[in-house]
Design an enzyme around this catalytic site. Structure first.
Site, PDB file in Angstrom:
ATOM      1  N   HIS A 132       0.836  -1.232  -0.182  1.00  0.00           N
ATOM      2  CA  HIS A 132      -0.120  -0.329  -0.158  1.00  0.00           C
ATOM      3  C   HIS A 132       0.954   0.914  -0.031  1.00  0.00           C
ATOM      4  O   HIS A 132       1.850   1.212   0.632  1.00  0.00           O
ATOM      5  CB  HIS A 132      -0.697  -0.062   1.412  1.00  0.00           C
ATOM      6  CG  HIS A 132      -1.885  -0.812   1.598  1.00  0.00           C
ATOM      7  ND1 HIS A 132      -1.488  -2.663   1.980  1.00  0.00           N
ATOM      8  CD2 HIS A 132      -3.152  -1.196   1.463  1.00  0.00           C
ATOM      9  CE1 HIS A 132      -2.371  -2.643   2.458  1.00  0.00           C
ATOM     10  NE2 HIS A 132      -3.678  -2.562   1.740  1.00  0.00           N
ATOM     11  N   ASP A 155       2.370   2.282   3.299  1.00  0.00           N
ATOM     12  CA  ASP A 155       3.107   1.131   3.768  1.00  0.00           C
ATOM     13  C   ASP A 155       4.850   1.751   3.595  1.00  0.00           C
ATOM     14  O   ASP A 155       5.100   1.574   4.721  1.00  0.00           O
ATOM     15  CB  ASP A 155       2.754   0.110   3.266  1.00  0.00           C
ATOM     16  CG  ASP A 155       2.385  -1.119   3.534  1.00  0.00           C
ATOM     17  OD1 ASP A 155       1.047  -0.909   4.469  1.00  0.00           O
ATOM     18  OD2 ASP A 155       1.378  -1.593   1.983  1.00  0.00           O
TER      19      ASP A 155
END
Length: 175
Positions: free
Chosen positions: A55, A58
């Protein structure tokens, strides 16, 4: 290998705090993000993993604004690209996290808030750009918080129309 489970997960215990000790913590969030990339690619190589996924949140700190978040993403994806070129490890897919930030409480692509909708669209646009930059084999729509908390304050038809508009804009941009 999924970036969030491997590098971001703190092993939080429901009866206590975090259980994982991370050695890559830096003095700043960006230093931590860079150290995390180095550690991740070392792990990928040791495990002989060919693909990874992530993501946007992240890999890079969100910062205080969308522009700062995107600047952070650009800097970190430059480093990721270097590591990919060095190792031959590939990006299977990436996605925009449009569920973790409080602004997405009532959805991202389904929200009735124009500012939230625009932010979500910008995040997906950036995600598509990242996928192209890193040679991603796919892009994933991760709708973890679409819709409202209660049927008492929702308009399902409006939400579905918003989602359709969102996907159509995304496809248009990708083309």
């Amino acid at each position: 290998l999924a970036y969030w489970h491997t590098m971001d997960c703190a092993g939080t215990d429901q009866f206590g705090g975090d259980t994982m000790s991370r050695t890559w913590e830096g003095e700043t969030p960006m230093e931590t993000a860079k150290n995390r990339v180095e550690a991740f690619f070392e792990l990928l190589q040791k495990l002989q993993v060919e693909y990874f996924c992530f993501h946007d949140v992240d890999i890079a700190p969100q910062g205080d604004s969308l522009q700062e978040f995107f600047d952070n993403i650009d800097e970190i994806t430059d480093l990721i690209k270097e590591k990919m070129d060095e190792t031959g490890i590939k990006l299977l897919w990436n996605t925009a996290n449009m569920f973790g930030h409080p602004r997405y409480l009532n959805g991202a692509a389904t929200t009735n808030d124009a500012d939230v909708y625009a932010c979500a669209a910008a995040q997906v646009k950036k995600g598509l750009d990242i996928s192209k930059k890193l040679g991603g084999e796919n892009y994933v729509f991760w709708g973890g918080r679409e819709g409202y908390e209660s049927l008492l304050n929702t308009d399902m038809s409006f939400e579905n129309d918003n989602m359709a508009r969102f996907f159509k804009m995304t496809v248009e941009y990708a083309d």
